[in-house]
Design a protein around this motif. Sequence first.
Motif, PDB file in Angstrom:
ATOM      1  N   LEU A 124       0.874  -1.167   0.000  1.00 34.20           N
ATOM      2  CA  LEU A 124       0.000   0.000   0.000  1.00 34.20           C
ATOM      3  C   LEU A 124       0.910   1.216   0.000  1.00 34.20           C
ATOM      4  N   PHE A 125       0.611   2.204  -0.840  1.00 30.82           N
ATOM      5  CA  PHE A 125       1.547   3.314  -0.911  1.00 30.82           C
ATOM      6  C   PHE A 125       0.849   4.630  -1.224  1.00 30.82           C
ATOM      7  N   THR A 126       1.526   5.715  -0.877  1.00 30.16           N
ATOM      8  CA  THR A 126       1.075   7.059  -1.206  1.00 30.16           C
ATOM      9  C   THR A 126       2.214   7.776  -1.922  1.00 30.16           C
ATOM     10  N   LYS A 127       1.877   8.573  -2.905  1.00 28.04           N
ATOM     11  CA  LYS A 127       2.875   9.346  -3.626  1.00 28.04           C
ATOM     12  C   LYS A 127       3.118  10.665  -2.902  1.00 28.04           C
ATOM     13  N   ASN A 145       1.465   8.848   5.533  1.00 26.82           N
ATOM     14  CA  ASN A 145       1.839  10.209   5.164  1.00 26.82           C
ATOM     15  C   ASN A 145       2.391  10.212   3.739  1.00 26.82           C
ATOM     16  N   VAL A 146       2.665  11.401   3.225  1.00 27.32           N
ATOM     17  CA  VAL A 146       3.144  11.549   1.850  1.00 27.32           C
ATOM     18  C   VAL A 146       4.399  10.711   1.601  1.00 27.32           C
ATOM     19  N   GLY A 147       4.494  10.133   0.412  1.00 35.41           N
ATOM     20  CA  GLY A 147       5.692   9.405   0.009  1.00 35.41           C
ATOM     21  C   GLY A 147       6.028   8.225   0.896  1.00 35.41           C
ATOM     22  N   SER A 148       5.015   7.471   1.335  1.00 34.78           N
ATOM     23  CA  SER A 148       5.240   6.333   2.233  1.00 34.78           C
ATOM     24  C   SER A 148       4.671   5.058   1.617  1.00 34.78           C
ATOM     25  N   TYR A 149       5.129   3.912   2.109  1.00 32.20           N
ATOM     26  CA  TYR A 149       4.487   2.661   1.712  1.00 32.20           C
ATOM     27  C   TYR A 149       4.542   1.640   2.838  1.00 32.20           C
ATOM     28  N   LEU A 150       3.581   0.723   2.776  1.00 31.32           N
ATOM     29  CA  LEU A 150       3.442  -0.325   3.785  1.00 31.32           C
ATOM     30  C   LEU A 150       3.341  -1.656   3.055  1.00 31.32           C
ATOM     31  N   GLU A 151       4.157  -2.632   3.446  1.00 22.11           N
ATOM     32  CA  GLU A 151       4.140  -3.949   2.821  1.00 22.11           C
ATOM     33  C   GLU A 151       3.698  -4.998   3.835  1.00 22.11           C
ATOM     34  N   ASN A 309       5.153  17.691  -3.457  1.00 21.48           N
ATOM     35  CA  ASN A 309       5.586  16.933  -4.640  1.00 21.48           C
ATOM     36  C   ASN A 309       6.420  17.812  -5.572  1.00 21.48           C
ATOM     37  N   VAL A 310       7.481  18.374  -5.003  1.00 29.87           N
ATOM     38  CA  VAL A 310       8.406  19.216  -5.768  1.00 29.87           C
ATOM     39  C   VAL A 310       9.831  18.738  -5.507  1.00 29.87           C
ATOM     40  N   LYS A 311      10.786  19.328  -6.193  1.00 27.71           N
ATOM     41  CA  LYS A 311      12.194  19.036  -5.958  1.00 27.71           C
ATOM     42  C   LYS A 311      12.890  20.342  -5.604  1.00 27.71           C
ATOM     43  N   ILE A 312      13.646  20.340  -4.470  1.00 28.82           N
ATOM     44  CA  ILE A 312      14.269  21.566  -3.981  1.00 28.82           C
ATOM     45  C   ILE A 312      15.789  21.459  -4.064  1.00 28.82           C
ATOM     46  N   PHE A 313      16.412  22.534  -4.575  1.00 26.89           N
ATOM     47  CA  PHE A 313      17.861  22.637  -4.664  1.00 26.89           C
ATOM     48  C   PHE A 313      18.305  23.903  -3.928  1.00 26.89           C
ATOM     49  N   PHE A 314      19.503  23.863  -3.341  1.00 23.02           N
ATOM     50  CA  PHE A 314      20.055  25.025  -2.642  1.00 23.02           C
ATOM     51  C   PHE A 314      21.144  25.661  -3.498  1.00 23.02           C
ATOM     52  N   THR A 315      21.028  26.949  -3.697  1.00 18.17           N
ATOM     53  CA  THR A 315      22.059  27.684  -4.437  1.00 18.17           C
ATOM     54  C   THR A 315      23.093  28.285  -3.493  1.00 18.17           C
TER      55      THR A 315
END
Length: 360
Positions: A124-127, A145-151, A309-315
């Motif tokens: 079972l999973f959530t994106k 919670n977000v981005g988790s899964y249970l097997e 659901n984003v991608k973060i980069f540090f400058t």
Amino acid sequence: MSRSLSGEATSQEEKQLHDILQQNPALQQEYDVLVRMWHQKEDAIDDIEARQSVKQIIHKAGGKKSSSVIPLPPVRKPKRYRWLAAAAILLLVVAAVWSLVPDKKINDPNLGISHKQEVEGERLFTKNGNRSRFILRDGTSVWLNVGSYLEYMNDFSGTTREVKLVGEGYFDVAHKKTQPFIVHTDNVLIRVLGTVFNVKSYPEDKNVETTLFQGRVEVTNNNFKDRMPIAMVPNQKLIVAKNAANESNLLSTIDKSTIATPHKGTIIVSIDSAKKETERIETAWVYSRLEFKDEDFEQLARKLERWYNVKIFFTNNEVKSMKATGSFEKETVEEALAGLKAGFGITYKIDNNEIYIGLP
């Protein structure tokens, strides 16, 4: 439904049942009651109470617009009353057909969580960006919670019920006296009979956090298998360093809330029992609220990535070590970043799904 309750349903059948229940939150609540009635084997349900529960379901099946919650009956041995659950199942099937409205929005008003569920085999999973609630085959409720899964690690038919968690989950475990429920995550094993607790262990996290709200659990640190399991009582949080490299970092978090250090790399802290569950930082996510307290921006960025659901980069690497405390609830990612800019003086740039954070 009967195949699901008896543990005979295939993964595809389970998914079809989930799809039906998703289209009516009230129907989901009724089904939860039946799951409890079906699976509890230790105690007996009083005949009047059982009949009253089914009468409530009959009443609600006749009016699909109803949204009241059916209270769980006192759980006692239902051996003689499974015919009641079977009768209620027939009514639920009728109610399910009546309630199939294509454009209906599925949301739990009490939790603020979408009931969208995704099933992949026995996982079972959530994106990222989604949080979901699941009912396991034994009646246990799990919020992921977000981005988790249970097997599932076994089929729940043996002497134990075992699952593996990656990410964060809030468990309300169905009580089975002779069949412990076991959660595996990283190097930690959590053993319970029936209780309410939260486990946080994302792959990038340095620690595994187990917070107990009701009941009792025993936690085994697989790095110290020769030692006794750590027993927890309600309103405690157990923090375990995933590896030796993180032990010094963990020890630096010890403050007045620390009440025990069972062994190296492990501490127990108290949580504020005076706060309502909806106000606690450990369960804020269940109520659609992202909270962070004295966290560096590198940790916060990982939370924001999963939440939006984003991608973060540090400058600018200096930003990573800056500390932040705050809360986001209904804010969009743009509003959240604007708030961080106003509060901490950062700069940011949004390029589609990518965000670049730095300093002026």
